[in-house]
Design a protein around this motif. Structure first.
Motif, PDB file in Angstrom:
ATOM      1  N   SER A   1       0.814  -1.226   0.000  1.00 58.91           N
ATOM      2  CA  SER A   1       0.000   0.000   0.000  1.00 58.91           C
ATOM      3  C   SER A   1       0.838   1.263   0.000  1.00 58.91           C
ATOM      4  O   SER A   1       0.321   2.354  -0.289  1.00 58.91           O
ATOM      5  N   VAL A   2       2.132   1.168   0.304  1.00 55.23           N
ATOM      6  CA  VAL A   2       2.990   2.363   0.311  1.00 55.23           C
ATOM      7  C   VAL A   2       3.630   2.606  -1.052  1.00 55.23           C
ATOM      8  O   VAL A   2       4.332   3.606  -1.243  1.00 55.23           O
ATOM      9  N   LEU A   3       3.403   1.734  -2.009  1.00 53.63           N
ATOM     10  CA  LEU A   3       4.039   1.891  -3.311  1.00 53.63           C
ATOM     11  C   LEU A   3       3.468   3.066  -4.081  1.00 53.63           C
ATOM     12  O   LEU A   3       4.199   3.807  -4.750  1.00 53.63           O
ATOM     13  N   SER A   4       2.155   3.230  -4.012  1.00 56.71           N
ATOM     14  CA  SER A   4       1.500   4.335  -4.717  1.00 56.71           C
ATOM     15  C   SER A   4       0.060   4.422  -4.226  1.00 56.71           C
ATOM     16  O   SER A   4      -0.425   3.555  -3.493  1.00 56.71           O
ATOM     17  N   LYS A   5      -0.638   5.477  -4.654  1.00 53.35           N
ATOM     18  CA  LYS A   5      -2.039   5.630  -4.284  1.00 53.35           C
ATOM     19  C   LYS A   5      -2.897   4.507  -4.874  1.00 53.35           C
ATOM     20  O   LYS A   5      -3.881   4.075  -4.272  1.00 53.35           O
ATOM     21  N   SER A   6      -2.509   4.055  -6.075  1.00 50.25           N
ATOM     22  CA  SER A   6      -3.271   2.975  -6.711  1.00 50.25           C
ATOM     23  C   SER A   6      -3.167   1.684  -5.896  1.00 50.25           C
ATOM     24  O   SER A   6      -4.160   0.981  -5.700  1.00 50.25           O
ATOM     25  N   TRP A   7      -1.937   1.386  -5.410  1.00 50.09           N
ATOM     26  CA  TRP A   7      -1.764   0.189  -4.572  1.00 50.09           C
ATOM     27  C   TRP A   7      -2.511   0.353  -3.256  1.00 50.09           C
ATOM     28  O   TRP A   7      -3.115  -0.615  -2.751  1.00 50.09           O
ATOM     29  N   LEU A   8      -2.515   1.548  -2.683  1.00 51.61           N
ATOM     30  CA  LEU A   8      -3.234   1.797  -1.429  1.00 51.61           C
ATOM     31  C   LEU A   8      -4.739   1.635  -1.628  1.00 51.61           C
ATOM     32  O   LEU A   8      -5.431   1.009  -0.809  1.00 51.61           O
TER      33      LEU A   8
END
Length: 557
Positions: free
Chosen positions: A38-45
């Motif tokens: 979830s910290v990779l990007s907003k899309s992953w979050l």
């Protein structure tokens, strides 16, 4: 780069643009690793915060983190309901220590079960101080395809070579399914219940309403049931039923034309004094390939033929329990069988199997029968022997040696019940045994597992292994500590240290004694890869090598 090339690159979808793909990746990761994405990007979050697969693990051992996990689980479920986020798969592993936590867990399960989008639910509930009743909504999901519910309130105990589970009625805490609602999960494909107390009405409603069932597993859920009826399920291919005894629950199986795997295990409780009987009306289709029948009280060929008959043309794997067999011989013929496991009673003297395709045979017994396998090309035999030292004689070793000749590779598992102090010690005439043996010692015993249940005063010299090593020279011997010794004394360790290290003296007194055939011996702990040559330094093992077995690698001339 020209404009056409830039346009094709900008129009190519990125991984972040497909949230379903991100969620699919997260669903295959452990929870902690999936959380880190979830910290990779907003899309992953965003993908992680709306993932339709929820897994929660709240264990008693993690006391310092348990409260936080409970809060996290509650907040997540509240958020999913508030924002109307889909839940397609729900998995919960939880320890319940009191009735208050049981009530909260019931509410959580109820809130998830009401989701119309739910497809799979898996509950693994460990009860320490309460009982849990599954909510009525557990069977309300119209899109539900899989239900798996397991309770670990049932404890296991070992009797001999078999594991007998204590029935739920003997425990103070249990998981029950006694809903009064008629099942609406008509799309259900898989039903797995383990140690769940289910009412006969609910079970009948499920099995009669859910016609698309393909896989049914009912393990120790028959307490209080008069009958388990599995009928008219055209898509059912796997059925596994295990009960505690055959006295109170009848099993009926009919009209299951596509059944491939069928297993029925009845654990006969050692302390039960009720008369032994089974009431089973089992009619299998002709497509069965794997069949297990344990604890069903076959007394003779006629009772066996009621279930196993010439109609099973595709049978490849068979497991039979003949502990109540009254005939002195057992004869079985099957042209398609490849794997056969047999547990026989002490009354059986002869086992005659005609199976030309058989390549793996497993025998569990207390007294060695004579084995006949005409036309078979056996690759492997496993012997599971629970032996009483006072019942052994030369005939056992002669039968064993002939049996070892039947396959190219053998494994031997021995649990030895040693003599008590009132009985004469076991003795055998080795010279007489040698003269009667038709073959040299077998060298195809790749593995041997040995455990003794009591102490014995003679283990500086073991008459049993004197005779056993006359019939075979095993490669790897796994010596388990004595099961009833507080110091984990290990008889085989003592035997190796005494006999092998002193073999130079033995050579002078006894010609061709078995240690003379040993080149050398190595040993290792089973949890350690390093091998060590057996020397005087290992005499500390006589005080006990610990609870783990020790592996001996024997090199023979």
């Amino acid at each position: 780069m020209n404009q056409k090339g830039r346009r094709s690159i900008t129009q190519c979808p990125r991984l972040e643009d497909v949230p379903e793909l991100l969620q699919h990746i997260q669903s295959w990761l452990p929870v902690e690793e999936a959380t880190r994405t979830s910290v990779l990007s907003k899309s992953w979050l965003r993908a992680w915060s709306t993932i339709p697969t929820l897994r929660f693990c709240v264990l008693k051992e993690q006391e310092n983190r348990k409260h936080m996990k409970l809060l996290d689980m509650e907040r997540t479920l509240i958020r999913y309901h508030r924002e109307n986020i889909q839940i397609e798969k729900f998995e919960l592993l939880i320890d319940i220590e009191n009735q208050e936590s049981a009530s909260v867990t019931e509410k959580w399960i109820q809130s998830v079960a009401t989701k119309s989008c739910l497809k799979e639910i898996s509950l693994d509930i460990r009860l320490f101080g309460a009982s849990l009743r599954l909510p009525d909504e557990i069977l309300s999901g119209q899109n539900l395809t899989k239900i798996r519910i397991s309770s670990s309130s049932v404890k296991s105990k070992v009797f001999g070579l078999r594991v007998i589970r204590v029935p739920p009625k003997m425990e103070n805490h249990f998981v029950s399914m006694k809903t009064t609602n008629h099942p609406k999960c008509l799309s259900l494909r898989e039903l797995h219940l383990s140690s769940v107390i289910i009412s006969e009405v609910v079970l009948h409603d499920i099995l009669s309403s859910c016609r698309l069932l393909e896989n049914i597993e009912l393990l120790h859920c028959s307490q209080g049931l008069k009958a388990i009826k599995v009928e008219n399920l055209p898509w059912l291919y796997k059925l596994h039923i295990a009960t505690f005894d055959g006295n109170s629950t009848a099993l009926e199986v009919n009209h299951v034309p596509n059944l491939r795997f069928f297993s029925c295990s009845v654990d006969l409780l050692p302390w039960s004094k009720r008369p032994l009987k089974n009431v089973h009306l089992i009619s299998l289709g002709s497509n069965v390939t794997e069949l297990t029948l344990c604890g069903i009280l076959f007394r003779n060929k006629a009772s066996l033929d009621k279930i196993i008959n010439s109609g099973l043309h595709f049978l490849e794997s068979l497991t039979l329990d003949l502990t109540c067999w009254t005939s002195r011989s057992f004869r079985f013929t099957c042209a398609s069988m490849k794997r056969f496991s047999l547990l026989v009673s002490p009354l059986v003297d002869v086992v005659h199997v005609i199976a030309p395709k058989l390549h793996c045979f497993s025998l569990t017994c207390r007294i060695m029968p004579r084995l006949f396998f005409p036309d078979s090309t056996l690759k492997q035999i496993r012997f599971w022997l629970r032996l009483a030292i006072t019942d052994l004689d030369a005939s056992f070793f002669l039968k064993m040696r002939k049996a070892l000749k039947l396959a190219s590779e053998c494994e031997v598992y021995i649990k030895m019940s040693l003599k008590n102090h009132e009985v004469q010690p076991f003795e055998i005439d080795i010279d007489d045994l040698r003269s009667r043996l038709p073959f040299l010692p077998a060298i195809n015993v790749k593995k041997m597992f040995f455990i003794a249940t009591e102490d014995e005063c003679q283990w500086e010299r073991s008459p049993f292994f004197d005779a056993f090593f006359e019939i075979c020279h095993p490669k790897d011997v796994y010596a388990l500590p004595d099961s009833q010794q507080l110091k984990h004394n290990n008889h085989f360790c003592r035997l190796m240290l005494k006999e092998v290290l002193d073999k130079s003296e033995i050579k002078e007194t006894i010609k061709a004694y078995w240690p003379s055939y040993l080149k050398h011996v190595q040993m290792k702990r089973v949890d350690h890869e390093k091998r060590e040559t057996l020397t005087d330094s290992h005499k500390s093992f006589l005080d006990g090598p610990g609870p783990l077995p020790v592996k001996f690698i024997l090199y023979w001339h």
